[in-house]
Design a protein around this motif. Structure first.
Motif, mmCIF file in Angstrom:
data_model
loop_
_atom_site.group_PDB
_atom_site.id
_atom_site.type_symbol
_atom_site.label_atom_id
_atom_site.label_comp_id
_atom_site.label_asym_id
_atom_site.label_seq_id
_atom_site.Cartn_x
_atom_site.Cartn_y
_atom_site.Cartn_z
ATOM 1 N N GLN A 87 0.827 -1.202 0.000
ATOM 2 C CA GLN A 87 0.000 0.000 0.000
ATOM 3 C C GLN A 87 0.871 1.265 0.000
ATOM 4 O O GLN A 87 0.527 2.265 -0.649
ATOM 5 C CB GLN A 87 -0.920 0.006 1.225
ATOM 6 N N GLY A 88 1.987 1.204 0.715
ATOM 7 C CA GLY A 88 2.894 2.348 0.733
ATOM 8 C C GLY A 88 3.506 2.612 -0.635
ATOM 9 O O GLY A 88 3.607 3.766 -1.071
ATOM 10 N N ALA A 103 0.853 4.083 -2.815
ATOM 11 C CA ALA A 103 0.582 5.479 -2.444
ATOM 12 C C ALA A 103 1.633 6.409 -3.038
ATOM 13 O O ALA A 103 1.314 7.485 -3.564
ATOM 14 C CB ALA A 103 0.547 5.608 -0.924
ATOM 15 N N LEU A 123 1.012 9.376 -5.773
ATOM 16 C CA LEU A 123 1.405 10.747 -5.460
ATOM 17 C C LEU A 123 2.206 11.387 -6.594
ATOM 18 O O LEU A 123 2.191 12.613 -6.759
ATOM 19 C CB LEU A 123 2.216 10.783 -4.165
#
Length: 278
Positions: A107-108, A111, A115
């Motif tokens: 998930q990081g 993300a 971004l």
């Protein structure tokens, strides 16, 4: 055979023509700015590509009559510390995502990937309010923190790709010799990752050096302005009457970046190719 040779000649002529035209398009503005800074006049309309006489008065005026040296020092300070802090954050984050498996890792990564799709200035209002609450408006360190945080998504993905290409057997061999994670990071991974680290460091130096939007938003007082803000405000509202002085300032802005490029050219190319391939 002759037809094949003729086609090859035509193809080469077309390629070289495109390269020559591209070089002219790229170099013409650079030559114009350099010669413009050496023109004796001050307005854009009196500037010639090949001046009748060369003058260094605009460079002298920058250092004697303006705060150009202060702007230069401020920009150098911000770019240098951003390079150090951003590179450390990017490389350590990339190492963690490449070598460790932990909850939220996928998930990081997603993300950070998402971004990158949004330009940084979309968060200008949030950044302004956050720095206001922290008391970091009109502060160089507030600007450095903004740059450092914004460099993580792109840089971490790039460096992670490089780390993924390094054999994990190196880590395992170091662990068998009693090395911890910090030892592996500093003594095994970093020496092997010099090209990509140099690429990230130079990128993190160039970003603040050329940025105008965030510096304009955060820095207010005259003694804390950067080169981009100072030069912009120097010619704002004066039409073309300060073009040659602006050109002289722009030429000096390019000097550090040009020097860094020539010194680390091989590392930059190698780091970019390695990060993209792996």
């Amino acid at each position: 055979m002759n037809r094949l040779f003729f086609n090859q000649k035509i193809s080469n002529a077309l390629i070289y023509s495109i390269l020559i035209i591209t070089a002219i398009i790229v170099l013409y503005p650079v030559v114009w700015i350099i010669t413009g800074s050496l023109n004796p006049g001050s307005s854009l309309f009196s500037t010639r590509l090949i001046p009748e006489s060369f003058s260094f008065n605009h460079y002298i005026y920058l250092f004697k009559e303006t705060n150009y040296l202060t702007w230069y020092k401020n920009t150098l300070k911000i770019a240098f510390w951003n390079m150090i802090i951003s590179t450390l954050l990017v490389v350590s984050a990339a190492y963690a995502f490449s070598r460790f498996r932990f909850p939220g890792r996928t998930q990081g990564l997603m993300a950070m990937l998402v971004l990158q799709m949004f330009p940084g200035f979309m968060g200008m209002i949030a950044i302004y309010i956050l720095l206001l609450q922290m008391g970091l408006l009109d502060n160089h360190w507030g600007l450095i923190l903004v740059y450092a945080g914004g460099s993580i998504p792109f840089g971490a993905w790039l460096v992670k790709g490089y780390f993924d290409g390094l054999p994990k057997s190196l880590d395992e061999a170091a662990k068998m010799d009693g090395a911890g994670h910090l030892t592996i990071f500093f003594k095994v991974m970093l020496p092997l990752s010099k090209p990509i680290i140099v690429f990230i460091a130079i990128n993190n130096f160039i970003g603040p050096w050329m940025d105008f939007i965030f510096a304009r938003l955060i820095l207010r007082s005259g003694e804390k302005k950067t080169l981009a803000v100072g030069l912009f405000e120097m010619v704002t509202g004066q039409g073309n009457t300060e073009f040659t002085t602006f050109a002289a300032g722009a030429v000096l802005v390019a000097v550090p970046i040009t020097i860094l490029f020539f010194i680390f050219q091989d590392h930059l190319v190698e780091g970019l190719k390695a990060g993209a391939n792996k």
